[in-house]
Design a protein around this motif. Structure first.
Motif, PDB file in Angstrom:
ATOM      1  N   VAL A 153      72.573  80.597   5.768  1.00 25.99           N
ATOM      2  CA  VAL A 153      71.327  80.721   6.518  1.00 25.99           C
ATOM      3  C   VAL A 153      70.138  80.175   5.722  1.00 25.99           C
ATOM      4  O   VAL A 153      70.034  80.404   4.508  1.00 25.99           O
ATOM      5  CB  VAL A 153      71.088  82.196   6.876  1.00 25.99           C
ATOM      6  CG1 VAL A 153      69.727  82.383   7.543  1.00 25.99           C
ATOM      7  CG2 VAL A 153      72.199  82.706   7.777  1.00 25.99           C
ATOM      8  N   GLU A 195      66.051  80.506   5.531  1.00 22.11           N
ATOM      9  CA  GLU A 195      64.972  81.388   5.958  1.00 22.11           C
ATOM     10  C   GLU A 195      63.631  80.671   6.062  1.00 22.11           C
ATOM     11  O   GLU A 195      62.677  81.219   6.621  1.00 22.11           O
ATOM     12  CB  GLU A 195      64.853  82.565   4.995  1.00 22.11           C
ATOM     13  CG  GLU A 195      66.098  83.429   4.940  1.00 22.11           C
ATOM     14  CD  GLU A 195      65.947  84.603   3.992  1.00 22.11           C
ATOM     15  OE1 GLU A 195      65.165  85.521   4.311  1.00 22.11           O
ATOM     16  OE2 GLU A 195      66.603  84.596   2.915  1.00 22.11           O
ATOM     17  N   ARG A 233      71.572  81.226  16.252  1.00 27.37           N
ATOM     18  CA  ARG A 233      71.643  82.486  16.996  1.00 27.37           C
ATOM     19  C   ARG A 233      72.850  82.545  17.922  1.00 27.37           C
ATOM     20  O   ARG A 233      73.362  83.631  18.211  1.00 27.37           O
ATOM     21  CB  ARG A 233      70.348  82.707  17.764  1.00 27.37           C
ATOM     22  CG  ARG A 233      69.312  83.352  16.865  1.00 27.37           C
ATOM     23  CD  ARG A 233      67.879  83.136  17.252  1.00 27.37           C
ATOM     24  NE  ARG A 233      67.040  83.729  16.220  1.00 27.37           N
ATOM     25  CZ  ARG A 233      66.822  83.173  15.021  1.00 27.37           C
ATOM     26  NH1 ARG A 233      67.372  82.018  14.715  1.00 27.37           N
ATOM     27  NH2 ARG A 233      66.057  83.776  14.110  1.00 27.37           N
ATOM     28  N   VAL A 271      75.437  83.509  15.225  1.00 26.75           N
ATOM     29  CA  VAL A 271      75.178  84.810  14.585  1.00 26.75           C
ATOM     30  C   VAL A 271      74.035  85.490  15.346  1.00 26.75           C
ATOM     31  O   VAL A 271      72.876  85.477  14.907  1.00 26.75           O
ATOM     32  CB  VAL A 271      74.810  84.631  13.093  1.00 26.75           C
ATOM     33  CG1 VAL A 271      74.761  85.984  12.387  1.00 26.75           C
ATOM     34  CG2 VAL A 271      75.789  83.701  12.383  1.00 26.75           C
ATOM     35  N   ILE A 319      71.304  87.774  13.554  1.00 25.96           N
ATOM     36  CA  ILE A 319      70.486  87.313  12.427  1.00 25.96           C
ATOM     37  C   ILE A 319      69.013  87.592  12.699  1.00 25.96           C
ATOM     38  O   ILE A 319      68.547  87.595  13.850  1.00 25.96           O
ATOM     39  CB  ILE A 319      70.719  85.800  12.174  1.00 25.96           C
ATOM     40  CG1 ILE A 319      70.269  85.407  10.761  1.00 25.96           C
ATOM     41  CG2 ILE A 319      70.029  84.956  13.226  1.00 25.96           C
ATOM     42  CD1 ILE A 319      71.125  85.972   9.668  1.00 25.96           C
ATOM     43  N   CYS A 332      64.763  83.560  10.521  1.00 28.44           N
ATOM     44  CA  CYS A 332      65.661  82.520  10.026  1.00 28.44           C
ATOM     45  C   CYS A 332      65.549  81.274  10.905  1.00 28.44           C
ATOM     46  O   CYS A 332      65.525  81.374  12.138  1.00 28.44           O
ATOM     47  CB  CYS A 332      67.092  83.030   9.989  1.00 28.44           C
ATOM     48  SG  CYS A 332      67.302  84.400   8.830  1.00 28.44           S
ATOM     49  N   ILE A 362      79.638  90.508  14.511  1.00 26.59           N
ATOM     50  CA  ILE A 362      79.588  89.220  13.841  1.00 26.59           C
ATOM     51  C   ILE A 362      81.005  88.729  13.559  1.00 26.59           C
ATOM     52  O   ILE A 362      81.892  89.527  13.217  1.00 26.59           O
ATOM     53  CB  ILE A 362      78.775  89.318  12.529  1.00 26.59           C
ATOM     54  CG1 ILE A 362      78.578  87.932  11.911  1.00 26.59           C
ATOM     55  CG2 ILE A 362      79.415  90.274  11.547  1.00 26.59           C
ATOM     56  CD1 ILE A 362      77.599  87.930  10.759  1.00 26.59           C
ATOM     57  N   VAL A 374      78.807  84.981   6.510  1.00 28.21           N
ATOM     58  CA  VAL A 374      77.418  84.525   6.377  1.00 28.21           C
ATOM     59  C   VAL A 374      76.965  84.614   4.925  1.00 28.21           C
ATOM     60  O   VAL A 374      77.175  85.618   4.243  1.00 28.21           O
ATOM     61  CB  VAL A 374      76.477  85.359   7.269  1.00 28.21           C
ATOM     62  CG1 VAL A 374      75.023  84.921   7.064  1.00 28.21           C
ATOM     63  CG2 VAL A 374      76.863  85.198   8.734  1.00 28.21           C
ATOM     64  N   ALA A 425      73.500  83.003   2.287  1.00 23.52           N
ATOM     65  CA  ALA A 425      72.088  82.659   2.367  1.00 23.52           C
ATOM     66  C   ALA A 425      71.783  81.527   1.407  1.00 23.52           C
ATOM     67  O   ALA A 425      72.449  81.376   0.380  1.00 23.52           O
ATOM     68  CB  ALA A 425      71.224  83.876   2.048  1.00 23.52           C
ATOM     69  N   LEU A 438      68.105  90.352   6.477  1.00 26.66           N
ATOM     70  CA  LEU A 438      68.730  89.341   7.336  1.00 26.66           C
ATOM     71  C   LEU A 438      69.416  89.928   8.560  1.00 26.66           C
ATOM     72  O   LEU A 438      69.600  89.224   9.558  1.00 26.66           O
ATOM     73  CB  LEU A 438      69.739  88.522   6.525  1.00 26.66           C
ATOM     74  CG  LEU A 438      69.158  87.636   5.425  1.00 26.66           C
ATOM     75  CD1 LEU A 438      70.266  86.842   4.743  1.00 26.66           C
ATOM     76  CD2 LEU A 438      68.100  86.681   5.986  1.00 26.66           C
ATOM     77  N   PHE A 439      69.803  91.192   8.498  1.00 26.20           N
ATOM     78  CA  PHE A 439      70.530  91.810   9.604  1.00 26.20           C
ATOM     79  C   PHE A 439      69.910  93.165   9.937  1.00 26.20           C
ATOM     80  O   PHE A 439      70.368  94.217   9.462  1.00 26.20           O
ATOM     81  CB  PHE A 439      72.011  91.992   9.238  1.00 26.20           C
ATOM     82  CG  PHE A 439      72.745  90.699   9.094  1.00 26.20           C
ATOM     83  CD1 PHE A 439      73.222  90.023  10.210  1.00 26.20           C
ATOM     84  CD2 PHE A 439      72.939  90.131   7.845  1.00 26.20           C
ATOM     85  CE1 PHE A 439      73.893  88.822  10.086  1.00 26.20           C
ATOM     86  CE2 PHE A 439      73.604  88.928   7.706  1.00 26.20           C
ATOM     87  CZ  PHE A 439      74.080  88.265   8.825  1.00 26.20           C
TER      88      PHE A 439
END
Length: 389
Positions: free
Chosen positions: A105, A107, A139, A142, A145, A149, A254, A258, A260, A309-310
């Protein structure tokens, strides 16, 4: 008059036919080498100081990823992924492998630009397995998220497997083809005499054993530097303890794994609802004591990343955390290939907390080198002599 038992010889004759190859280390890479050699009719003995899968190979995050690899590893990773997608044919077990992709991901716009440059670099080298996606596609992949992001790097063929199950699947298949495993003995001496390698081990009860073979493979993980040093190949291996934690069950939300771009993270949900959180933040490793200690300040960092993030995870309960003992090299890539000082000695260690996905192909490469003297994959960047240079 009290009778006393006659002392046993210092080096009793091992109850095993002399093998063609001795593999030191019963982690995934050692078991994979044993399997691929056995598939070619080579008689293999694996020596493991504890038990198979005891350390990093049995307790890692299980990521099966091509995503984000060092460019030197990419050809090996792509070849290994082909083996993962038919892992059941190779080891008679699916190893819990699921391929829902891996996502890194971004950000910020700056992070997204970094990912776009990465894809351009890989495309120039002829690799197309990574792609950059924007906010909407992220999206779709995920949905949970966080809103801030802006996009991600994706490798759709990647996934995850169960490490302990995988390591034992390789072990079982190797045994079925004739490989032998000797567990519970620490290698204390490695010396070449008269065209044979002599490998001496010491067990916890004080018993010592000696084994001989024409070829030795050093897959000793966080202890591999000690093996290499005995043949004049000291390496700057660092012993590390990557940490993981797992949550109580939460409703499924999910499927991909994942990570970052700007933070350390490996995040995935198992079919039973539990969520595994890792990414390489380190505890403390005491390799001479066979134990690790958690660094709770770093565990908190990982938890904060998941919080950010979640948002759906903010009410989750962490039920357990642990760390394995692993070897890291200064350049973050492993040692793979023949010794630079001795004939008929090969190394495969130092996978720096990302070696699980490479396990199947590294075993094949090792078998290629031993049985054919060469491999079709580019392993020059991984030669052990690079540190002496």
């Amino acid at each position: 008059m009290t009778a006393t038992a006659s002392p046993s010889p210092a080096f009793p004759q091992p109850a095993i036919q002399r093998p063609d190859v001795i593999v030191i280390g019963g982690g995934l890479h050692g078991c994979s080498a044993a399997l691929h050699l056995s598939m070619r009719g080579v008689r293999v003995l694996v020596l493991e100081k504890d038990h198979v899968g005891r350390h990093a190979s049995g307790v890692n995050a299980g990521g099966v990823r091509q995503l984000g690899r060092h460019v030197a590893e990419v050809p090996l990773s792509v070849a290994s992924m082909a083996l993962w997608h038919r892992i059941g044919e190779l080891v008679d077990d699916d190893c819990g492998f699921e391929s829902h992709g891996q996502v890194k991901v971004a950000e910020t716009g700056a992070e997204l630009a970094t990912l776009e440059a990465r894809v351009a670099e890989l495309r120039a080298l002829g690799f197309i397995h990574e792609e950059v996606v924007g906010r909407d596609e992220l999206r779709a992949l995920v949905p949970a998220i966080a809103d801030h992001c802006v996009g991600a790097l994706v490798s759709r063929g990647d996934g995850a497997a169960i490490p302990f199950r995988t390591t034992f699947a390789f072990r079982r298949k190797a045994i079925s083809l004739g490989a032998r495993f000797q567990e519970g003995g620490v290698v204390t001496r490695l010396v070449r005499q008269g065209g044979l390698w002599s490998v001496e081990t010491a067990e916890g009860n004080g018993q010592r054993n000696r084994f001989e073979a024409p070829v030795v493979v050093n897959c000793a993980g966080a202890w591999a530097d000690r093996v290499a040093a005995q043949v004049g190949e000291p390496v700057p291996l660092e012993v590390i303890a990557p940490m993981l934690m797992i949550t109580a069950r939460v409703p499924p939300f999910i499927k991909p794994v994942v990570g970052a771009t700007g933070r350390t993270l490996s995040f995935k949900q198992f079919p039973n609802g539990t969520v595994l959180i890792g990414g390489g933040l380190l505890g403390r490793a005491e390799r001479d004591e066979n134990r690790t200690e958690l660094d709770f300040s770093q565990v908190t960092v990982n938890a904060r990343t998941v919080w950010d993030l979640f948002p759906a995870m903010r009410g989750a309960t962490i039920v357990r955390a642990w760390a394995g003992i692993e070897a890291r090299m200064p350049d973050q890539i492993p040692v793979i290939g023949p010794s630079g000082t001795e004939p008929d000695l090969y190394h495969a260690f130092g996978f720096s907390a990302h070696g699980f996905q490479l396990g199947p192909i590294v075993g094949r490469i090792t078998a290629d080198l031993i049985t054919g003297g060469a491999t079709d994959l580019p392993i020059a960047p991984f030669r052990i002599g690079r540190f002496a240079d």
